[in-house]
Scaffold this motif. Structure first.
Motif, PDB file in Angstrom:
ATOM      1  N   ARG A   1       2.413 -18.965 -17.182  1.00  0.00           N
ATOM      2  CA  ARG A   1       1.291 -18.238 -16.587  1.00  0.00           C
ATOM      3  C   ARG A   1       1.259 -18.602 -15.118  1.00  0.00           C
ATOM      4  O   ARG A   1       1.414 -19.778 -14.759  1.00  0.00           O
ATOM      5  CB  ARG A   1      -0.010 -18.634 -17.284  1.00  0.00           C
ATOM      6  CG  ARG A   1      -1.254 -17.949 -16.775  1.00  0.00           C
ATOM      7  CD  ARG A   1      -2.423 -18.191 -17.740  1.00  0.00           C
ATOM      8  NE  ARG A   1      -3.709 -17.905 -17.115  1.00  0.00           N
ATOM      9  CZ  ARG A   1      -4.532 -18.825 -16.625  1.00  0.00           C
ATOM     10  NH1 ARG A   1      -4.191 -20.119 -16.717  1.00  0.00           N
ATOM     11  NH2 ARG A   1      -5.674 -18.496 -16.075  1.00  0.00           N
TER      12      ARG A   1
ATOM     13  N   ALA B   1       9.647 -16.894  -9.340  1.00  0.00           N
ATOM     14  CA  ALA B   1       9.979 -16.037 -10.481  1.00  0.00           C
ATOM     15  C   ALA B   1      11.432 -15.582 -10.409  1.00  0.00           C
ATOM     16  O   ALA B   1      12.137 -15.555 -11.420  1.00  0.00           O
ATOM     17  CB  ALA B   1       9.041 -14.828 -10.522  1.00  0.00           C
TER      18      ALA B   1
ATOM     19  N   TYR C   1       8.781  -9.066 -12.895  1.00  0.00           N
ATOM     20  CA  TYR C   1       9.183 -10.204 -13.723  1.00  0.00           C
ATOM     21  C   TYR C   1       8.359 -10.211 -15.012  1.00  0.00           C
ATOM     22  O   TYR C   1       7.387 -10.964 -15.143  1.00  0.00           O
ATOM     23  CB  TYR C   1       9.007 -11.507 -12.944  1.00  0.00           C
ATOM     24  CG  TYR C   1       9.731 -11.500 -11.616  1.00  0.00           C
ATOM     25  CD1 TYR C   1      11.100 -11.730 -11.547  1.00  0.00           C
ATOM     26  CD2 TYR C   1       9.042 -11.213 -10.422  1.00  0.00           C
ATOM     27  CE1 TYR C   1      11.775 -11.692 -10.334  1.00  0.00           C
ATOM     28  CE2 TYR C   1       9.718 -11.175  -9.206  1.00  0.00           C
ATOM     29  CZ  TYR C   1      11.077 -11.416  -9.174  1.00  0.00           C
ATOM     30  OH  TYR C   1      11.741 -11.369  -7.965  1.00  0.00           O
ATOM     31  N   PRO C   2       8.722  -9.377 -15.979  1.00  0.00           N
ATOM     32  CA  PRO C   2       7.931  -9.235 -17.205  1.00  0.00           C
ATOM     33  C   PRO C   2       7.835 -10.502 -18.037  1.00  0.00           C
ATOM     34  O   PRO C   2       6.950 -10.617 -18.886  1.00  0.00           O
ATOM     35  CB  PRO C   2       8.659  -8.115 -17.971  1.00  0.00           C
ATOM     36  CG  PRO C   2      10.036  -8.063 -17.383  1.00  0.00           C
ATOM     37  CD  PRO C   2       9.884  -8.461 -15.952  1.00  0.00           C
TER      38      PRO C   2
ATOM     39  N   VAL D   1       6.945 -13.294 -16.932  1.00  0.00           N
ATOM     40  CA  VAL D   1       5.912 -14.134 -16.317  1.00  0.00           C
ATOM     41  C   VAL D   1       4.544 -13.514 -16.597  1.00  0.00           C
ATOM     42  O   VAL D   1       4.348 -12.313 -16.408  1.00  0.00           O
ATOM     43  CB  VAL D   1       6.121 -14.258 -14.798  1.00  0.00           C
ATOM     44  CG1 VAL D   1       5.059 -15.167 -14.183  1.00  0.00           C
ATOM     45  CG2 VAL D   1       7.519 -14.764 -14.489  1.00  0.00           C
ATOM     46  N   THR D   2       3.597 -14.309 -17.035  1.00  0.00           N
ATOM     47  CA  THR D   2       2.224 -13.838 -17.241  1.00  0.00           C
ATOM     48  C   THR D   2       1.453 -14.047 -15.948  1.00  0.00           C
ATOM     49  O   THR D   2       1.017 -15.162 -15.642  1.00  0.00           O
ATOM     50  CB  THR D   2       1.542 -14.602 -18.391  1.00  0.00           C
ATOM     51  OG1 THR D   2       2.311 -14.435 -19.585  1.00  0.00           O
ATOM     52  CG2 THR D   2       0.136 -14.080 -18.626  1.00  0.00           C
ATOM     53  N   VAL D   3       1.337 -13.002 -15.162  1.00  0.00           N
ATOM     54  CA  VAL D   3       0.679 -13.094 -13.854  1.00  0.00           C
ATOM     55  C   VAL D   3      -0.810 -12.847 -14.026  1.00  0.00           C
ATOM     56  O   VAL D   3      -1.231 -11.815 -14.545  1.00  0.00           O
ATOM     57  CB  VAL D   3       1.272 -12.077 -12.862  1.00  0.00           C
ATOM     58  CG1 VAL D   3       0.573 -12.186 -11.510  1.00  0.00           C
ATOM     59  CG2 VAL D   3       2.770 -12.302 -12.702  1.00  0.00           C
ATOM     60  N   ASP D   4      -1.611 -13.801 -13.591  1.00  0.00           N
ATOM     61  CA  ASP D   4      -3.068 -13.697 -13.673  1.00  0.00           C
ATOM     62  C   ASP D   4      -3.611 -13.551 -12.258  1.00  0.00           C
ATOM     63  O   ASP D   4      -3.496 -14.481 -11.449  1.00  0.00           O
ATOM     64  CB  ASP D   4      -3.643 -14.951 -14.338  1.00  0.00           C
ATOM     65  CG  ASP D   4      -5.126 -14.811 -14.670  1.00  0.00           C
ATOM     66  OD1 ASP D   4      -5.795 -13.976 -14.040  1.00  0.00           O
ATOM     67  OD2 ASP D   4      -5.607 -15.536 -15.559  1.00  0.00           O
TER      68      ASP D   4
ATOM     69  N   ALA E   1      -0.331  -9.033  -7.425  1.00  0.00           N
ATOM     70  CA  ALA E   1      -0.179  -9.478  -8.811  1.00  0.00           C
ATOM     71  C   ALA E   1       0.509  -8.420  -9.680  1.00  0.00           C
ATOM     72  O   ALA E   1       1.427  -8.725 -10.450  1.00  0.00           O
ATOM     73  CB  ALA E   1      -1.547  -9.837  -9.393  1.00  0.00           C
ATOM     74  N   GLU E   2       0.083  -7.188  -9.553  1.00  0.00           N
ATOM     75  CA  GLU E   2       0.656  -6.123 -10.380  1.00  0.00           C
ATOM     76  C   GLU E   2       2.135  -5.917 -10.068  1.00  0.00           C
ATOM     77  O   GLU E   2       2.958  -5.757 -10.976  1.00  0.00           O
ATOM     78  CB  GLU E   2      -0.122  -4.830 -10.159  1.00  0.00           C
ATOM     79  CG  GLU E   2       0.301  -3.696 -11.084  1.00  0.00           C
ATOM     80  CD  GLU E   2      -0.581  -2.466 -10.934  1.00  0.00           C
ATOM     81  OE1 GLU E   2      -0.162  -1.382 -11.377  1.00  0.00           O
ATOM     82  OE2 GLU E   2      -1.693  -2.582 -10.365  1.00  0.00           O
TER      83      GLU E   2
ATOM     84  N   ALA F   1       4.149  -8.883 -11.462  1.00  0.00           N
ATOM     85  CA  ALA F   1       4.174  -8.815 -12.922  1.00  0.00           C
ATOM     86  C   ALA F   1       5.167  -7.763 -13.408  1.00  0.00           C
ATOM     87  O   ALA F   1       5.880  -7.971 -14.395  1.00  0.00           O
ATOM     88  CB  ALA F   1       2.777  -8.507 -13.459  1.00  0.00           C
TER      89      ALA F   1
END
Length: 348
Positions: free
Chosen positions: A125, A116, A140-141, A143-146, A133-134, A137
């Motif tokens: 994603r 990232a 790096y806004p 990036v869609t972190v799941d 993860a939080e 996330a």
């Protein structure tokens, strides 16, 4: 192409298992006849040894700054040292450079933070260890972190969850490069699943739920998870430990965040999910073993928890190595001869 050059980027504080899962699995694939063979190299800043998060030292095989492509696969390891690595412009810059020269780019665990930082996950994603993860996330806004899947493939960039999920991701690469049969044989030798589906959740309630501090609740949780097909009504559970139903509900809500009834339903549904993906039991048998009166009751619980029917869940997530129920003759296939007879293929 004579070989597939796979470069693992390591740094101080990297997780040893993140590196070993990849290198060991590809080594087994080579013994099994992967064509072209994989040549795995550990690249470190300055080519220096790195001290892993576990305190062990690994020798660098390549100097990150001097390494050039083309590469088959670039994999950034994770570990508690990822923050320092992501903040190091030299590491990030060379990861970005090498990614342009690689057919495939990947990360393990918190290595997603380094990808990232290099801009390689922007608009994508990505998976990472659920504990981080939080944080990633928020940093790096774009990036869609799941935090849920074991690994995610987004174009030529793949990201995996924590630690041993590197093995699952590597098996998927082997299947992609050499076919499912070699991946199956490698999984046999590694004593693991053929591969858990990438969209399988990182955690289930059986590992995500903390051990209750209250002894009564702790005893009941152990009883519930080992007697899913028994009488687990709130009345029966309260009677078992000699408290009122109201007090039992208060204890479960305080220590587990849900009522006894909801906890039992969740435990039964997750156990059913495990049987659906690892056995060939009929739906009615799965329902009965997990304490559901009918297959329809199982279906309703499944739709409520997973958003899909049990049959759909089984179709999309069952592993090819699912076993037949007890009593059915299903002999295990012979282990590949190369798994016990080393071929002498060396590495340089």
């Amino acid at each position: 192409m004579d070989e597939r050059l796979v470069v693992i980027v390591g740094y101080d504080g990297a997780q040893l298992l993140d590196i070993a899962c990849v290198s060991s699995t590809l080594d087994v694939a080579d013994l099994g006849g992967a064509t072209p063979a994989y040549r795995v190299r550990l690249a470190t800043p300055g080519g220096r040894p790195i001290t892993c998060g576990q305190g062990l030292t690994l020798e660098g095989q390549e100097t990150l700054e001097r390494l050039t492509g083309p590469l088959d696969t670039l994999i950034v390891s994770g570990g508690l040292g990822f923050k320092a690595a992501a903040a190091n412009p030299r590491i990030v810059g060379h990861v970005r450079r090498l990614a342009r020269e690689a057919r495939r780019v990947a990360s393990v665990c918190t290595g997603a933070g380094v990808l990232a930082a290099a801009g390689l996950l922007e608009g994508r994603r990505a998976a990472t260890h659920w504990m981080f993860a939080e944080e990633i996330a928020a940093s790096y806004p774009g990036v869609t972190v799941d935090p849920c899947p074991i690994f995610i493939r987004d174009g030529h960039v793949s990201t995996s969850a924590g630690v041993t999920s590197a093995l699952d991701l590597t098996l998927s690469f082997i299947a992609e490069d050499n076919g499912l049969e070699l991946a199956r044989q490698v999984a046999q030798v590694q004593v693991t699943y053929l591969q858990r589906p990438g969209n399988q959740a990182q955690m289930s309630m059986f590992v995500a739920t903390p051990t209750p501090e209250d002894d009564l609740v702790n005893r009941l949780v152990a009883h519930i998870t080992s007697h899913l097909d028994g009488n687990l009504t709130t009345t029966a559970l309260a009677t078992r430990i000699g408290v009122s139903e109201r007090h039992l509900t208060r204890l479960f809500t305080q220590h587990l965040g849900q009522t006894p009834g909801r906890f039992v339903r969740q435990a039964r549904t997750e156990a059913a999910a495990h049987l659906l993906t690892t056995t060939t039991l009929a739906m009615a048998s799965v329902a009965r073993r997990c304490g559901f009166r009918t297959a329809e009751a199982l279906r309703l619980a499944f739709v409520d928890r997973y958003g899909v029917s049990p049959s759909r869940f089984r179709t999309t997530r069952r592993t090819p190595t699912a076993v037949a129920p007890r009593g059915v003759d299903r002999r295990l296939p012979d282990m590949p001869a190369w798994s016990v007879e080393r071929r002498g293929r060396g590495r340089t």
